[in-house]
Scaffold this active site. Structure first.
Site, PDB file in Angstrom:
ATOM      1  N   SER A  43      -4.880  -0.883  -0.068  1.00 30.33           N
ATOM      2  CA  SER A  43      -5.549  -0.520  -1.318  1.00 30.33           C
ATOM      3  C   SER A  43      -6.923  -1.166  -1.406  1.00 30.33           C
ATOM      4  CB  SER A  43      -4.689  -0.944  -2.510  1.00 30.33           C
ATOM      5  OG  SER A  43      -3.406  -0.356  -2.436  1.00 30.33           O
ATOM      6  N   TYR A 131       5.350  -0.595   2.203  1.00 27.62           N
ATOM      7  CA  TYR A 131       4.347  -1.049   1.242  1.00 27.62           C
ATOM      8  C   TYR A 131       4.756  -0.547  -0.132  1.00 27.62           C
ATOM      9  CZ  TYR A 131      -0.414  -1.788  -0.678  1.00 27.62           C
ATOM     10  OH  TYR A 131      -1.500  -2.172  -1.431  1.00 27.62           O
ATOM     11  N   LYS A 161       5.943  -5.179   1.738  1.00 31.81           N
ATOM     12  CA  LYS A 161       4.811  -5.740   0.988  1.00 31.81           C
ATOM     13  C   LYS A 161       5.107  -5.404  -0.461  1.00 31.81           C
ATOM     14  CE  LYS A 161      -0.227  -5.746   0.464  1.00 31.81           C
ATOM     15  NZ  LYS A 161      -0.289  -5.621  -1.001  1.00 31.81           N
ATOM     16  N   THR A 163       4.262  -5.318  -3.758  1.00 33.76           N
ATOM     17  CA  THR A 163       3.226  -5.329  -4.790  1.00 33.76           C
ATOM     18  C   THR A 163       3.849  -4.772  -6.066  1.00 33.76           C
ATOM     19  OG1 THR A 163       1.601  -4.992  -3.046  1.00 33.76           O
ATOM     20  CG2 THR A 163       0.829  -4.727  -5.295  1.00 33.76           C
ATOM     21  N   GLY A 185       2.890  -9.308  -3.262  1.00 35.43           N
ATOM     22  CA  GLY A 185       1.619  -8.607  -3.297  1.00 35.43           C
ATOM     23  C   GLY A 185       0.869  -8.757  -4.608  1.00 35.43           C
ATOM     24  N   SER A 204      -5.428  -9.375  -2.600  1.00 32.58           N
ATOM     25  CA  SER A 204      -6.809  -8.900  -2.571  1.00 32.58           C
ATOM     26  C   SER A 204      -7.787  -9.959  -3.056  1.00 32.58           C
ATOM     27  CB  SER A 204      -6.946  -7.629  -3.424  1.00 32.58           C
ATOM     28  OG  SER A 204      -6.508  -7.868  -4.754  1.00 32.58           O
TER      29      SER A 204
END
Length: 289
Positions: A43, A131, A161, A163, A185, A204
């Site tokens: 992303s 993900y 992952k 998220t 995440g 991120s």
């Protein structure tokens, strides 16, 4: 635990092309700050705004670090064929971890979603990381569904992952198969996820504030949970500000402030206003040590 992985941003020059020179500066800096590796073309890498050539270019660019870092290649796509194409490209470049979002838009059954992962894993002869980002894909993991349970027990899935803010879901997935690696995440819940047994983190905001999160991570592992929690609050103050102005645009702005020419997000994302920039800078200044 496996460490902290940067969900790498894709940096653009003034012409909107991938800026390899600036990207190298950021990757080198993140490694020096203690990153265990990188999650590429996810992303933060604006994966679904990139064309095929650009996405492969991202894999190539970061593959140069395969001897220095642990690399994830995100290959998720709307079609199985496209995801397999990316997975084969990444494996050929030396990536040892392949991750994929579930395909979205169409209302696929859990059996169809499971076979998407079976097909990718078979095509590259290696298990895949699921993900899980339902805030974007609108695909919730159905932890009580027989096809989902079969998938997680099959060996086709190496890890998640995760998220997702759902700690219970993370624990239930581990209960289905304790061998599945789960990486948090959402770094705004790092302390909580570490306490519940996740294996590491992919974030991120690590692009521009990795040292702060490294302190949280290390303090937790040292058993200094109260100190870790205090730093988590400061990190969350910044995360709230980022979400108020736009997460990825905000991260790119902070990279620009730090001397990394990150460029702008691709449309339909919009650049920050001057008021938003100043607000974000003030919150970061007041919360980063």
């Amino acid at each position: 635990m496996d460490g902290i992985y940067v969900a790498s941003m894709v940096l653009f020059d003034d012409e909107g092309k991938i800026n390899k020179e600036e990207s190298k500066k950021l990757l080198d800096r993140n490694l020096a700050e203690g990153a265990a590796g990188f999650f590429v073309a996810g992303s933060s890498g604006e994966c679904f705004l990139m064309d095929r050539q650009e996405r492969v270019q991202l894999y190539e660019q970061v593959s140069e670090y395969k001897e220095k870092a642990d690399l994830f290649a995100h290959v998720g796509a709307l079609s199985t064929e496209e995801a397999i194409f990316y997975a084969k490209e990444a494996k050929q470049m030396g990536y040892e971890k392949i991750a994929a979002t579930p395909p979205f838009y169409f209302g696929y059954t859990t059996k169809q979603l499971a076979h998407y992962y079976y097909d990718i894993a078979e095509a590259v002869d290696m298990p895949v990381f699921y993900y899980n980002i339902p805030i974007n894909t609108f695909k919730q993991i159905q932890i009580n569904d027989p096809e989902t349970i079969k998938l997680f027990q099959s060996g086709a899935i190496a890890g998640i992952k995760h998220t997702n803010l759902d700690l219970y879901e993370m624990e239930r997935i581990k209960n289905i198969n304790p061998d599945i690696k789960i990486y948090g995440g959402f770094e705004n819940e790092m302390v909580g996820f570490l306490a519940m047994g996740c294996d590491g983190f992919i974030g991120s905001t690590f692009n521009f504030m990795l040292p702060h999160y490294k302190k949280i991570y290390d303090l937790f592992l040292e058993g200094k949970v109260d100190e870790a929690r205090k730093l988590q609050v400061k990190a969350n103050n910044i995360m709230q500000a980022l979400n108020n102005v736009g997460l990825f645009s905000g991260i790119k702005h902070m990279l620009n402030v730090q001397g990394i020419n990150a460029g702008n997000m691709r449309r339909p994302f919009l650049p920050l206003t001057e008021e938003e920039k100043q607000y974000l800078e003030d919150v970061v200044k007041n919360n980063l040590e």
